[in-house]
Design a protein around this motif. Structure first.
Motif, short mmCIF file in Angstrom:
data_model
loop_
_atom_site.label_atom_id
_atom_site.label_comp_id
_atom_site.label_asym_id
_atom_site.label_seq_id
_atom_site.Cartn_x
_atom_site.Cartn_y
_atom_site.Cartn_z
N ILE A 52 8.45 4.92 -5.54
CA ILE A 52 7.27 5.34 -4.77
C ILE A 52 7.03 4.28 -3.69
CG2 ILE A 52 4.86 6.13 -4.95
CD1 ILE A 52 6.83 7.45 -7.02
N TYR A 53 7.10 4.71 -2.45
CA TYR A 53 6.86 3.80 -1.33
C TYR A 53 5.41 3.99 -0.89
CZ TYR A 53 11.93 3.80 -1.33
OH TYR A 53 13.23 3.69 -1.72
N ILE A 54 4.58 2.96 -1.06
CA ILE A 54 3.17 3.11 -0.70
C ILE A 54 2.90 2.37 0.61
CG2 ILE A 54 0.78 2.80 -1.44
CD1 ILE A 54 1.68 2.98 -4.31
N LEU A 55 2.57 3.15 1.64
CA LEU A 55 2.21 2.57 2.94
C LEU A 55 0.71 2.36 2.93
CD1 LEU A 55 4.37 5.06 4.84
CD2 LEU A 55 4.56 2.62 5.24
N GLY A 106 -5.72 4.18 11.20
CA GLY A 106 -5.21 3.99 12.55
C GLY A 106 -3.96 3.12 12.59
N SER A 107 -3.49 2.63 11.42
CA SER A 107 -2.31 1.75 11.44
C SER A 107 -1.01 2.56 11.44
CB SER A 107 -2.34 0.77 10.27
OG SER A 107 -2.42 1.48 9.05
N GLY A 108 -1.11 3.86 11.29
CA GLY A 108 0.09 4.70 11.41
C GLY A 108 0.70 5.11 10.07
N LYS A 109 -0.12 5.04 9.00
CA LYS A 109 0.42 5.33 7.66
C LYS A 109 1.02 6.73 7.57
CE LYS A 109 -3.54 4.44 5.56
NZ LYS A 109 -4.45 3.94 6.63
N THR A 110 0.34 7.71 8.14
CA THR A 110 0.82 9.10 8.01
C THR A 110 2.07 9.32 8.85
OG1 THR A 110 -1.46 9.76 7.70
CG2 THR A 110 0.10 11.51 8.16
N THR A 111 2.03 8.88 10.10
CA THR A 111 3.19 9.09 10.99
C THR A 111 4.43 8.41 10.40
OG1 THR A 111 1.59 8.84 12.76
CG2 THR A 111 3.91 8.89 13.39
N ILE A 112 4.27 7.13 10.07
CA ILE A 112 5.42 6.37 9.57
C ILE A 112 5.85 6.92 8.20
CG2 ILE A 112 6.22 4.06 8.87
CD1 ILE A 112 5.66 4.33 11.89
N GLY A 113 4.84 7.26 7.38
CA GLY A 113 5.13 7.76 6.03
C GLY A 113 5.97 9.03 6.08
N LYS A 114 5.64 9.94 7.01
CA LYS A 114 6.39 11.20 7.11
C LYS A 114 7.83 10.95 7.55
CE LYS A 114 2.66 14.51 7.72
NZ LYS A 114 1.81 15.21 8.66
N LYS A 115 7.97 10.02 8.51
CA LYS A 115 9.33 9.71 8.98
C LYS A 115 10.17 9.10 7.84
CE LYS A 115 8.86 8.70 13.93
NZ LYS A 115 10.06 9.23 14.58
N LEU A 116 9.54 8.19 7.12
CA LEU A 116 10.25 7.50 6.03
C LEU A 116 10.68 8.50 4.95
CD1 LEU A 116 10.74 4.48 5.86
CD2 LEU A 116 8.74 4.28 4.38
N GLY A 145 10.86 10.54 -6.70
CA GLY A 145 10.13 9.49 -6.00
C GLY A 145 9.32 10.11 -4.86
N ALA A 146 8.59 9.31 -4.09
CA ALA A 146 7.74 9.84 -3.03
C ALA A 146 7.33 8.73 -2.07
CB ALA A 146 6.49 10.47 -3.65
N VAL A 147 6.82 9.16 -0.90
CA VAL A 147 6.16 8.21 0.01
C VAL A 147 4.67 8.58 -0.03
CG1 VAL A 147 5.89 7.42 2.39
CG2 VAL A 147 8.17 8.00 1.51
N LEU A 148 3.82 7.58 -0.22
CA LEU A 148 2.37 7.83 -0.28
C LEU A 148 1.68 7.00 0.80
CD1 LEU A 148 -0.18 8.92 -1.80
CD2 LEU A 148 -0.12 6.82 -3.15
N ALA A 149 0.86 7.68 1.61
CA ALA A 149 0.04 6.95 2.58
C ALA A 149 -1.34 6.79 1.97
CB ALA A 149 -0.05 7.73 3.89
N CYS A 150 -1.77 5.54 1.77
CA CYS A 150 -3.04 5.31 1.09
C CYS A 150 -3.62 3.99 1.61
CB CYS A 150 -2.78 5.22 -0.42
SG CYS A 150 -4.25 4.86 -1.39
N SER A 151 -4.91 3.99 2.02
CA SER A 151 -5.46 2.77 2.61
C SER A 151 -5.34 1.58 1.65
CB SER A 151 -6.90 2.99 3.04
OG SER A 151 -7.60 3.56 1.95
N ALA A 152 -5.71 1.77 0.37
CA ALA A 152 -5.57 0.75 -0.68
C ALA A 152 -5.87 -0.66 -0.16
CB ALA A 152 -4.16 0.83 -1.29
N LEU A 153 -7.03 -0.80 0.44
CA LEU A 153 -7.33 -2.05 1.15
C LEU A 153 -7.52 -3.24 0.19
CD1 LEU A 153 -9.79 -0.70 3.89
CD2 LEU A 153 -7.36 -1.19 4.11
N LYS A 154 -8.12 -2.96 -1.00
CA LYS A 154 -8.41 -4.07 -1.92
C LYS A 154 -7.33 -4.18 -2.99
CE LYS A 154 -13.45 -3.90 -1.71
NZ LYS A 154 -14.64 -3.68 -2.54
N GLN A 155 -7.13 -5.40 -3.44
CA GLN A 155 -6.13 -5.64 -4.48
C GLN A 155 -6.45 -4.81 -5.74
OE1 GLN A 155 -3.30 -7.25 -4.11
NE2 GLN A 155 -2.69 -6.95 -6.25
N LYS A 156 -7.78 -4.73 -6.08
CA LYS A 156 -8.12 -4.00 -7.32
C LYS A 156 -7.78 -2.51 -7.20
CE LYS A 156 -13.08 -3.20 -6.76
NZ LYS A 156 -14.39 -3.39 -7.34
N TYR A 157 -7.86 -1.94 -5.99
CA TYR A 157 -7.45 -0.53 -5.84
C TYR A 157 -5.94 -0.43 -6.14
CZ TYR A 157 -11.66 -0.29 -2.81
OH TYR A 157 -12.90 -0.39 -2.27
#
Ligand code: 6PG
Length: 638
Positions: free
Chosen positions: A6-9, A14-24, A77-89
């Motif tokens: 699982i690749y988590i972007l 606005g950092s491009g998680k969806t665009t890059i995630g789809k390409k990956l 497996g999968a690519v997941l775009a997720c903000s996951a800003l905090k370590q606890k998330y």
């Protein structure tokens, strides 16, 4: 099904998680998911009402994502775009073994992202929201950080290279003694390699990963215990070398690999497989669009590491596609050419290796008999025998097997010679016996080789032998230890028997080549046996030269060989008769003598066999005084 990565972007909006995630995801051929699509109804409502989510709102959402991750892990497996800003998330998302999650932070400056967001058409940009995201973001220690100040293609390339998803040139399955050595050999020749070894709890644990850790150039090798990831890590069309035990394990691994292979991939079986199994496997895999090479590899652990002799058989197309690496890792002949040559069609490589082993069995037994008779008839100690063998090595009889036999004779354990402590019960994995069966199938004599197999078999019935020796109480006789004539005769007998044994092996190859239409090139086979393999030695160098001058002549009929044999044959008969009379079993020396006497006899006893067959079965016979097209039957009772 294998375990998927699982690749988590992650990163601010606005950092491009969806665009890059789809390409990956497209590149990796796995599904893409956007974490925002997994919010519970209550969160969606809250957000659409304009209220920000708090951590307790996020908890069920992250938990749901963790469950999904678990599920994707059991699939591709999968690519997941997720903000996951905090370590606890991110901790909540770690529902699976950490090696299956690859964290990728898309990182950029506030100005860069704000600028990009402002430029987006129809996008309502809230500067405060982005600021609060930057404040919340906790950068992670794990995973990789990618600066987004470049094009999306460049970002994807950087991710794949940083994740080490660069593909290996070759794959190798099975890190036993031979597999490990061959893998090290490949790495030393600068091939990039993926290695796989099965995981068996408490027995074979982390073999591939530990192998990778032990390599000085570990960036060239990737280790796996999961077959799908292993296959995915190899450049297409793939070449995958199997170094697993011959027999069922080969089919087991092939069957497990098939679902992950793509058209044109090539499997290379480097074990001592039976040539008929290789033939069947080639056909089975060809039907599915895959290539298969059955490759005989000789030289034991050291050969595999430093350069073995390699005998590849299969379609020429498969060899042209996948054979380069075999030539790179092979031993070199005296002209520095690889001891590896394309042998011929499906099954022929393993056939040639089988005959190599047949010759090996008989050479080993010949040395064992020679040692034994020197020891107990000639009354020599092991170190004295080693000294005699060393003289022979300088008399044009040098070979790898004679060299190691000399070493063995000198090996001591305290004051004792180790050879005296080894039980006289020989093991075998079967290749000698296979040669015997193969010779029977094409009606060829294999005297020395089949006798060497029988010698191992009779050694195996140790308790019966002990019982019989007590019942019969036969005595052996000996000579004085300074009998130099005996040693001279023995050297000649050894020389002759070894030539006869090689002749027998090459005759079988010649016959099989005719029978199966393989067009075997005997001089090339002899050449690749001059180094790296177990039966290399002075004689093989000479055989190479001889077959180079004429590929069709039988070894015993070359005039150079006749010149060597003539002064040795009477010594061969002499040693066998003296040895048998003195009470020693000499199966290969006897078989060589009998073969040679029969082979050089214009008249044998087979006329009587024909008469007997005709007597009881009316099988008919040909006559010396009539055309060979005519068959006769006699009524023998009248
Ligand atoms: C070689 C050897 C190798 C192995 C034999 C031993 O060429 O490197 O022949 O293949 O040592 O299979 O066979 P046995 O166990 O039957 O003696």
């Amino acid at each position: 099904m294998g375990k998927g990565v699982i690749y988590i972007l992650f990163g601010v909006s606005g950092s491009g998680k969806t665009t890059i995630g789809k390409k990956l995801a497209k590149d990796f051929n796995i599904p893409f998911f956007d974490a925002d699509d997994f919010h519970p109804e209550s969160n969606i409502k809250k957000m659409s009402d304009g209220f920000p989510l708090n951590d307790s709102d996020r908890e069920p959402w992250l938990q749901k994502l963790a469950n999904e991750i678990n599920d994707w892990n059991t699939k591709r497996g999968a690519v997941l775009a997720c903000s996951a800003l905090k370590q606890k998330y991110r901790e909540t998302l770690k529902s699976i073994d950490k090696e299956y999650i690859k964290w990728i932070l898309l990182d950029g400056s506030f100005d860069l992202i704000a600028n990009r967001m402002e430029k987006r058409k129809n996008h309502f940009f809230k500067k405060e929201m982005l600021l609060s995201q930057f404040e919340t973001l906790e950068k992670s220690e794990e995973g990789i950080i990618i600066n987004i100040d470049k094009s999306s293609d460049e970002i994807v390339n950087e991710i794949t290279s940083k994740l080490n998803t660069k593909k290996s040139q070759l794959g190798l399955v099975g890190l036993g003694v031979m597999g490990k050595s061959l893998a090290k050999n490949l790495l030393s020749k600068n091939f990039t390699l993926s290695v796989y070894n099965r995981q068996v709890d408490g027995y074979e644990v982390d073999i591939a990963k530990n192998f990778v850790k032990q390599q000085p150039d570990s960036h060239n090798v990737l280790g796996f215990d999961d077959l799908k990831s292993f296959v995915d890590s190899i450049e297409r069309p793939r070449t995958i070398i199997l170094m697993v035990n011959a027999g069922k394990p080969v089919d087991f691994v092939i069957d497990a690999l098939i679902p992950f292979l793509s058209e044109d991939d090539c499997i290379v079986d480097g074990g001592n497989s039976h040539y008929k199994s290789t033939f069947e496997r080639s056909n089975r895999l060809a039907d599915k669009g895959f290539h298969f090479l059955g490759v005989g590899i000789s030289g034991g652990e050291e050969g595999a590491l430093k350069g073995p002799s390699i005998m590849p058989g299969g379609s020429k197309e498969a060899y042209d596609r996948s054979g380069d690496f075999l030539e790179a890792i092979a031993a070199r002949d005296k002209a520095n050419n690889p001891c590896c040559t394309y042998i011929g069609p499906e099954g022929s490589g393993h056939y040639v290796k089988m005959v190599h082993n047949g010759i090996e069995y008989a050479e080993m037994q010949l040395l064992a008999e020679t040692y034994h008779i020197l020891r107990f008839y000639g009354k020599k100690t092991p170190d004295q025998i080693a000294a005699i063998f060393n003289i022979w090595r300088n008399n044009g009889l040098d070979s790898y097997l004679l060299e190691i036999t000399t070493d063995i004779l000198l090996k001591k354990e305290g004051d004792d010679f180790l050879i005296d402590k080894i039980l006289d019960k020989a093991g075998q994995k079967g290749t000698g016996g296979w040669s015997t069966n193969a010779a029977l199938e094409v009606g060829m004599p294999l005297s020395t080789i089949s006798e060497s197999v029988m010698a191992r078999n009779i050694s195996g019935i140790k308790s019966k032998r002990v019982e019989a020796s007590e019942i019969y109480q036969l005595k052996t006789s000996s000579i004085s230890s300074d009998d130099t004539v005996f040693i001279e005769n023995l050297e000649k007998a050894f020389r002759a028997a070894s030539i006869i044994n090689h002749h027998i092996g090459f005759e079988l190859l010649k016959e099989a080549s005719n029978e199966y239409k393989w067009k075997l090139n005997l001089s090339e086979i002899a050449r690749i046996w001059t180094n790296g393999c177990i039966i290399r030695g002075d004689l093989m160098e000479q055989i190479w030269e001889l077959f180079l001058s004429n590929n069709d002549t039988s070894l015993l009929l070359f005039s150079d060989i006749v010149t060597i044999m003539k002064p040795c044959v009477s010594s061969l008969s002499e040693i066998v008769s003296v040895g048998l009379k003195a009470g020693f079993s000499l199966p290969v020396l006897s078989a060589a003598t009998n073969y040679f006497l029969a082979y050089t006899s214009a008249q044998t006893s087979a006329n009587m066999i024909q008469a007997q067959r005709d007597y009881f079965g009316a099988h008919t016979y040909q006559r010396v005084d009539s055309s060979l097209d005519e068959y006769f039957h006699t009524n023998w009772k009248h």
